[in-house]
Design a protein around this motif. Sequence first.
Motif, mmCIF file in Angstrom:
data_model
loop_
_atom_site.group_PDB
_atom_site.id
_atom_site.type_symbol
_atom_site.label_atom_id
_atom_site.label_comp_id
_atom_site.label_asym_id
_atom_site.label_seq_id
_atom_site.Cartn_x
_atom_site.Cartn_y
_atom_site.Cartn_z
ATOM 1 N N LEU A 1 22.234 -33.332 -50.468
ATOM 2 C CA LEU A 1 21.767 -33.547 -49.102
ATOM 3 C C LEU A 1 22.915 -33.532 -48.107
ATOM 4 C CD1 LEU A 1 19.132 -36.411 -49.628
ATOM 5 C CD2 LEU A 1 18.739 -33.940 -49.517
ATOM 6 N N ALA A 2 24.086 -34.015 -48.552
ATOM 7 C CA ALA A 2 25.248 -34.074 -47.657
ATOM 8 C C ALA A 2 26.511 -34.302 -48.477
ATOM 9 C CB ALA A 2 25.088 -35.202 -46.636
ATOM 10 N N TYR A 3 27.645 -33.879 -47.903
ATOM 11 C CA TYR A 3 28.935 -34.159 -48.534
ATOM 12 C C TYR A 3 29.888 -34.682 -47.473
ATOM 13 C CZ TYR A 3 33.313 -33.710 -51.040
ATOM 14 O OH TYR A 3 34.528 -33.983 -51.629
ATOM 15 N N ASP A 4 30.528 -35.821 -47.748
ATOM 16 C CA ASP A 4 31.483 -36.453 -46.833
ATOM 17 C C ASP A 4 32.886 -36.174 -47.354
ATOM 18 O OD1 ASP A 4 33.145 -38.146 -45.377
ATOM 19 O OD2 ASP A 4 31.592 -39.677 -45.155
ATOM 20 N N SER A 5 33.602 -35.270 -46.683
ATOM 21 C CA SER A 5 34.934 -34.895 -47.152
ATOM 22 C C SER A 5 35.956 -36.011 -46.967
ATOM 23 C CB SER A 5 35.405 -33.635 -46.419
ATOM 24 O OG SER A 5 35.381 -33.831 -45.016
ATOM 25 N N ALA A 6 35.696 -36.927 -46.028
ATOM 26 C CA ALA A 6 36.635 -38.026 -45.802
ATOM 27 C C ALA A 6 36.624 -39.017 -46.961
ATOM 28 C CB ALA A 6 36.298 -38.735 -44.490
ATOM 29 N N THR A 7 35.433 -39.282 -47.496
ATOM 30 C CA THR A 7 35.317 -40.268 -48.586
ATOM 31 C C THR A 7 35.096 -39.610 -49.938
ATOM 32 O OG1 THR A 7 32.924 -40.473 -48.246
ATOM 33 C CG2 THR A 7 34.352 -41.964 -46.989
ATOM 34 N N HIS A 8 35.010 -38.262 -49.967
ATOM 35 C CA HIS A 8 34.728 -37.516 -51.202
ATOM 36 C C HIS A 8 33.442 -38.014 -51.877
ATOM 37 C CE1 HIS A 8 38.679 -35.720 -50.826
ATOM 38 N NE2 HIS A 8 39.207 -36.925 -50.728
ATOM 39 N N THR B 1 24.211 -41.787 -54.084
ATOM 40 C CA THR B 1 25.533 -41.252 -53.753
ATOM 41 C C THR B 1 26.477 -41.495 -54.916
ATOM 42 O OG1 THR B 1 26.206 -43.334 -52.705
ATOM 43 C CG2 THR B 1 25.218 -41.662 -51.282
ATOM 44 N N PHE B 2 27.491 -40.634 -55.022
ATOM 45 C CA PHE B 2 28.547 -40.848 -56.008
ATOM 46 C C PHE B 2 29.771 -40.036 -55.598
ATOM 47 C CE2 PHE B 2 25.686 -37.560 -57.651
ATOM 48 C CZ PHE B 2 26.536 -36.531 -58.019
ATOM 49 N N THR B 3 30.883 -40.312 -56.235
ATOM 50 C CA THR B 3 32.137 -39.650 -55.908
ATOM 51 C C THR B 3 32.157 -38.226 -56.450
ATOM 52 O OG1 THR B 3 33.322 -41.759 -55.959
ATOM 53 C CG2 THR B 3 34.648 -39.762 -56.150
ATOM 54 N N CYS B 4 32.605 -37.299 -55.597
ATOM 55 C CA CYS B 4 32.729 -35.898 -55.987
ATOM 56 C C CYS B 4 33.982 -35.360 -55.308
ATOM 57 C CB CYS B 4 31.487 -35.113 -55.558
ATOM 58 S SG CYS B 4 31.549 -33.354 -55.957
ATOM 59 N N ASP B 5 35.066 -35.188 -56.055
ATOM 60 C CA ASP B 5 36.351 -34.817 -55.474
ATOM 61 C C ASP B 5 36.399 -33.377 -54.969
ATOM 62 O OD1 ASP B 5 37.470 -37.317 -55.860
ATOM 63 O OD2 ASP B 5 38.135 -36.851 -57.887
ATOM 64 N N THR B 6 35.568 -32.511 -55.523
ATOM 65 C CA THR B 6 35.513 -31.118 -55.075
ATOM 66 C C THR B 6 34.398 -30.955 -54.048
ATOM 67 O OG1 THR B 6 36.318 -30.309 -57.207
ATOM 68 C CG2 THR B 6 35.170 -28.739 -55.795
#
Length: 420
Positions: A336-343, A395-400
Motif C-alpha cells: 500500500l505504501a513504502y516509507d523510505s525514511a523509516t524503511h 507494517t514491517f521493515t523492508c530495507d530495499t
Amino acid sequence: MKQLQKPEVLAPAGTMEKLKIAIDYGADAVYIGGDAYGLRSRAGNFSFEEMQAGADYAHAHHAKVYVAANIVAHEGDLAGAGDYFRQVRDHGIDAVIVSDPSLVETAITQAPGLAVHLSTQASATNWETLNFWQDEGLERIVLAREVGVAEIKEIRKHTDIEIEAFIHGAMCIGYSGRCVLSNHMGLRDANRGGCAQNCRWKYDLFEMPTLGDHESLLGQNSQGKTEDFSMSAVDMSMIEHIPDLVEAGVNSLKIEGRMKTVHYVSTVANVYHKAVADYCADPEHYTLDPKLVDELWKVAQREMSTGFYYGTPDENDELFGQRRKRPRYKFVGQVLAYDSATHTVTVQQRNNFGIGDKIEFYGPEFTHHEQTVADLYDEDGVAIERAPHAMQVVTFTCDTPVAKGDFIRAQEVKRPVSAR
C-alpha cells in the motif's frame, strides 16, 4: 538485425481488479466476458458500465479490451444480440471474440465499427479458412489449439489477417475447446458457458467379470494409494519458444485464465511481457532468462507442455500417473505504501504470513526483492507474530525500496497444528 513485428501480449481479466493488474504488469490487451454470450458464466463478468470503465483504464495505458461472446448459439440465444454488440461498441470495447456464424454476422451487420475476432472455438486450422473469414469482414483469427508452428508459418504465407494463438494456461481436452462431457454428466452446457470441468475429475478403471462385481485395474503406487487418472491435459507453456511464434507471424500471444487469481495474472503477464520485449529488442543475441521459467512455475497448477505446437501430444501431455513435484507459492499481500525514511512497508494482507517467513516482492517490469520478515505490526502499531486476518493492514521493515501496488508471495510451508 532482424526487423520483427512485436506481438501483442493478451491477458485474461475476469474482474476489474484483474484487468488493471494485467495492464499494469505488461499486457498490451485484455479479454473479458460480458453478461451474455460468453463461455465463462462463473467468471466475474462485466456490466456495460464496467466495460466502459475498463476500456477507459486500458486506453489511458495504451492497451485494448476485447469481449468474449463465443458461445455456440441455440434457438433463443440470438434474441437481443444486435443491441448487445452495439452497446459493447458504444462502451469503448475494441473487439468482440465470436465463434458462432450467426453471431459473427450479427456483430458485423448490426454493430458497424466493432472489430470482430474469430474464437478458437471455431477451429480455424488452414489459410483458406482464414481468408474466408477475412472476406466476411473479420480482422483477426484465434487459431485452433491443434495448429502447430510449421502450420502457422504456412498459413502466414497465404494470408495477411491478424493471427492470435494461445501460449500459456489451462488447455481444454475437447477439440478446440468444444466438449459435451459436462452437458452429458451434469446438464451444464460447456459450449454455452456452463462447463463443470468433468475432465479434471479423478477417474478409475474397473474390471467387471460379473454384474455387480468390480475390481480396480489401476493398482497402487508406492504409498499404497490408487493411481487415479483424469481425461485432462497438462497446461500450456510456450515461454521457451517465443522466437518461433514471433517469426511464424503470430500477432497476438494469448494467455488463458479469466477465472485465475491476481497472483497468476500478474505473474504470467509480467513474464511474457519481459520475454517478448527482450527478444524483439535484440533477436540476434536473445537468450531466455531462466528466471522467467522459474517465475511461471510459481503459479503453475499442473505440469506444462507445448501442446500441439511441435507434434501430436502423447501420454506425457496428459495428467496421468505420478505427478511432478513443484514448489507451491501463495499470494500473501499487496504493498500500500513504502516509507523510505523509516524503511517501512505498509501491506494489505491476502494470506496468513508472519515473522520468520521468507517472502518475495515482485512488481511490473520484473522487479524482485526477497527477504525474511523480521518484525510485524498491526494498524495500531502493536507488535504481532503473524497476520492471520484477511485484508489486515500491517507494517514491517523492508530495507530495499518497493513500490505501491507491488505484490508479495511466499512459498507454502506446512505448519504443525497447535495442541488445544
